[in-house]
Design a protein around this motif. Structure first.
Motif, PDB file in Angstrom:
ATOM      1  N   MET A   1      23.513 -16.178  40.755  1.00  0.00           N
ATOM      2  CA  MET A   1      23.725 -17.008  39.566  1.00  0.00           C
ATOM      3  C   MET A   1      25.212 -17.054  39.235  1.00  0.00           C
ATOM      4  O   MET A   1      25.891 -16.040  39.262  1.00  0.00           O
ATOM      5  CB  MET A   1      22.931 -16.456  38.380  1.00  0.00           C
ATOM      6  N   GLU A   2      25.708 -18.274  38.918  1.00  0.00           N
ATOM      7  CA  GLU A   2      27.126 -18.427  38.605  1.00  0.00           C
ATOM      8  C   GLU A   2      27.359 -18.344  37.093  1.00  0.00           C
ATOM      9  O   GLU A   2      26.441 -18.533  36.301  1.00  0.00           O
ATOM     10  CB  GLU A   2      27.649 -19.777  39.104  1.00  0.00           C
ATOM     11  N   ALA A   3      28.601 -18.070  36.738  1.00  0.00           N
ATOM     12  CA  ALA A   3      29.018 -18.094  35.332  1.00  0.00           C
ATOM     13  C   ALA A   3      30.197 -19.053  35.214  1.00  0.00           C
ATOM     14  O   ALA A   3      31.014 -19.176  36.137  1.00  0.00           O
ATOM     15  CB  ALA A   3      29.417 -16.700  34.863  1.00  0.00           C
ATOM     16  N   HIS A   4      30.293 -19.717  34.058  1.00  0.00           N
ATOM     17  CA  HIS A   4      31.261 -20.800  33.891  1.00  0.00           C
ATOM     18  C   HIS A   4      31.939 -20.686  32.536  1.00  0.00           C
ATOM     19  O   HIS A   4      31.314 -20.293  31.543  1.00  0.00           O
ATOM     20  CB  HIS A   4      30.538 -22.146  34.009  1.00  0.00           C
ATOM     21  N   SER A   5      33.217 -21.046  32.479  1.00  0.00           N
ATOM     22  CA  SER A   5      33.944 -21.093  31.210  1.00  0.00           C
ATOM     23  C   SER A   5      34.960 -22.223  31.274  1.00  0.00           C
ATOM     24  O   SER A   5      35.518 -22.506  32.345  1.00  0.00           O
ATOM     25  CB  SER A   5      34.659 -19.765  30.944  1.00  0.00           C
ATOM     26  N   SER A   6      35.196 -22.886  30.147  1.00  0.00           N
ATOM     27  CA  SER A   6      36.159 -23.991  30.121  1.00  0.00           C
ATOM     28  C   SER A   6      36.974 -23.949  28.838  1.00  0.00           C
ATOM     29  O   SER A   6      36.555 -23.389  27.825  1.00  0.00           O
ATOM     30  CB  SER A   6      35.442 -25.334  30.250  1.00  0.00           C
ATOM     31  N   TRP A   7      38.151 -24.559  28.871  1.00  0.00           N
ATOM     32  CA  TRP A   7      39.042 -24.636  27.727  1.00  0.00           C
ATOM     33  C   TRP A   7      40.004 -25.795  27.979  1.00  0.00           C
ATOM     34  O   TRP A   7      39.885 -26.516  28.970  1.00  0.00           O
ATOM     35  CB  TRP A   7      39.794 -23.313  27.527  1.00  0.00           C
ATOM     36  N   THR A   8      40.954 -26.004  27.086  1.00  0.00           N
ATOM     37  CA  THR A   8      41.907 -27.104  27.216  1.00  0.00           C
ATOM     38  C   THR A   8      43.302 -26.570  27.494  1.00  0.00           C
ATOM     39  O   THR A   8      43.754 -25.621  26.846  1.00  0.00           O
ATOM     40  CB  THR A   8      41.935 -27.964  25.933  1.00  0.00           C
ATOM     41  N   VAL A   9      43.981 -27.179  28.462  1.00  0.00           N
ATOM     42  CA  VAL A   9      45.363 -26.828  28.774  1.00  0.00           C
ATOM     43  C   VAL A   9      46.093 -28.095  29.199  1.00  0.00           C
ATOM     44  O   VAL A   9      45.534 -28.947  29.888  1.00  0.00           O
ATOM     45  CB  VAL A   9      45.426 -25.755  29.889  1.00  0.00           C
ATOM     46  N   TRP A  10      47.338 -28.242  28.747  1.00  0.00           N
ATOM     47  CA  TRP A  10      48.132 -29.435  29.065  1.00  0.00           C
ATOM     48  C   TRP A  10      47.414 -30.726  28.640  1.00  0.00           C
ATOM     49  O   TRP A  10      47.587 -31.786  29.244  1.00  0.00           O
ATOM     50  CB  TRP A  10      48.468 -29.493  30.559  1.00  0.00           C
ATOM     51  N   GLY A  11      46.584 -30.648  27.607  1.00  0.00           N
ATOM     52  CA  GLY A  11      45.837 -31.808  27.172  1.00  0.00           C
ATOM     53  C   GLY A  11      44.699 -32.178  28.108  1.00  0.00           C
ATOM     54  O   GLY A  11      44.100 -33.246  27.965  1.00  0.00           O
TER      55      GLY A  11
END
Length: 320
Positions: A1-11
């Motif tokens: 099973m994979e794990a994922h995370s996201s955010w904003t950088v450089w717009g």
């Protein structure tokens, strides 16, 4: 099973996916650290970046950090790979078009009731000399004429993706996929069935489900996302180095799969610059690409599968 995370950088959206759920927090830390290091080294929008501080000294040759020297050297290699279609010496041209801060700030300054006008759009006239040929890197010394302002935006993001993926795998031993605003890099083992990637630029563009094999990368260059008003016209950020102006928008987007994100990004950006000629170039060189024209029609080259359903793409080969 994979794990994922996201955010904003450089717009833009940044994301990391790992094959070990317990490793996601440390993976995010590694990716953020790599992105911060690259930003500190070469941001064109920060007066305190190393590139901004050293730029006035390049005429006489300036000793840079190992990272900045590497970023400039890799940018010059991308120029060689693409015959100069990806040129790291277009900083002044981007400034003249109003792209002198991050894209979010540019849009905010032009989308209000009283948009900022940066002057009339220049016209294509005589071809200019190839700026990248006037830049050199010897060990850690960068030399460039005083009339050139470096912009590494076309390559630094891809290099950051490559370095971040390699860094996560080296630190944690798991498989990883890093995405930085359309630039994808992988390292280590892929999850069962490979890395699942939906290739689509904007919501109304044609979508295609693909499977990216372990150790490969993908990049999409778009004439639709980084757009703003200039001189009463819509312009985008991919410039034709021959004129220092936005490339003709023959393609809405170009996606390329390759062994590194840097290579994939160089080819996808160059394809936007070359316009219709990119198709024969890709076919001649065996480049695995997907080109979407202004009408939403797609052209596939190299190992890119024709069908819309899921197929594997890895190192120029497709199966299924």
């Amino acid at each position: 099973m994979e794990a994922h995370s996201s955010w904003t950088v450089w717009g833009l959206e940044a994301a990391v996916t790992v094959t070990r759920p317990d490793a996601i927090a440390e993976a995010v830390r590694v990716v953020r650290a790599v992105v911060a290091e690259v930003d500190d080294a070469c941001s064109r929008f920060r007066t305190d970046s190393e590139l901004a501080r050293l730029q006035p000294q390049f005429a006489g040759g300036a000793e840079a950090s190992p990272l900045l020297a590497l970023l400039v050297q890799r940018a010059l290699e991308a120029a060689i790979l693409t015959g100069g279609d990806v040129d790291p010496t277009l900083g002044r041209d981007l400034d003249a078009l109003g792209y002198d801060r991050d894209i979010v700030s540019v849009r905010l300054s032009t989308d209000g009731a009283a948009p900022v006008d940066h002057g009339p759009v220049r016209t294509r006239s005589a071809r200019r000399s190839e700026g990248w040929r006037r830049v050199s890197v010897t060990e850690q010394t960068i030399t460039a004429p005083a009339d050139i302002r470096l912009d590494l935006g076309a390559t630094a993001k891809a290099i950051a993706a490559d370095r971040a993926a390699a860094g996560v795998h080296a630190a944690l031993g798991c498989g990883v996929l890093v995405s930085l605003g359309g630039d994808l890099a992988t390292a280590g083992p892929a999850p069962r069935g490979g890395w699942q990637v939906v290739v689509q630029d904007l919501e109304d563009d044609p979508a295609q489900q693909t499977t990216l094999g372990p150790g490969f990368a993908m990049a999409t260059s778009s004439t639709q996302k980084r757009r703003w008003q200039h001189g009463g016209a819509q312009v985008h950020h991919i410039l034709d180095p021959r004129f220092g102006l936005p490339a003709e928008p023959v393609w809405r987007s170009v996606t390329v799969a390759a062994s590194t994100c840097l290579e994939a990004n160089a080819y996808s950006t160059a394809a936007v610059v070359r316009g219709y000629a990119a198709v024969d170039w890709f076919r001649r060189e065996g480049i695995t690409g997907r080109l979407v024209d202004t009408h939403g029609r797609t052209i596939h080259t190299g190992g890119w599968p024709e069908a819309a359903e899921d197929h594997a793409i890895a190192g120029g080969q497709a199966d299924g």
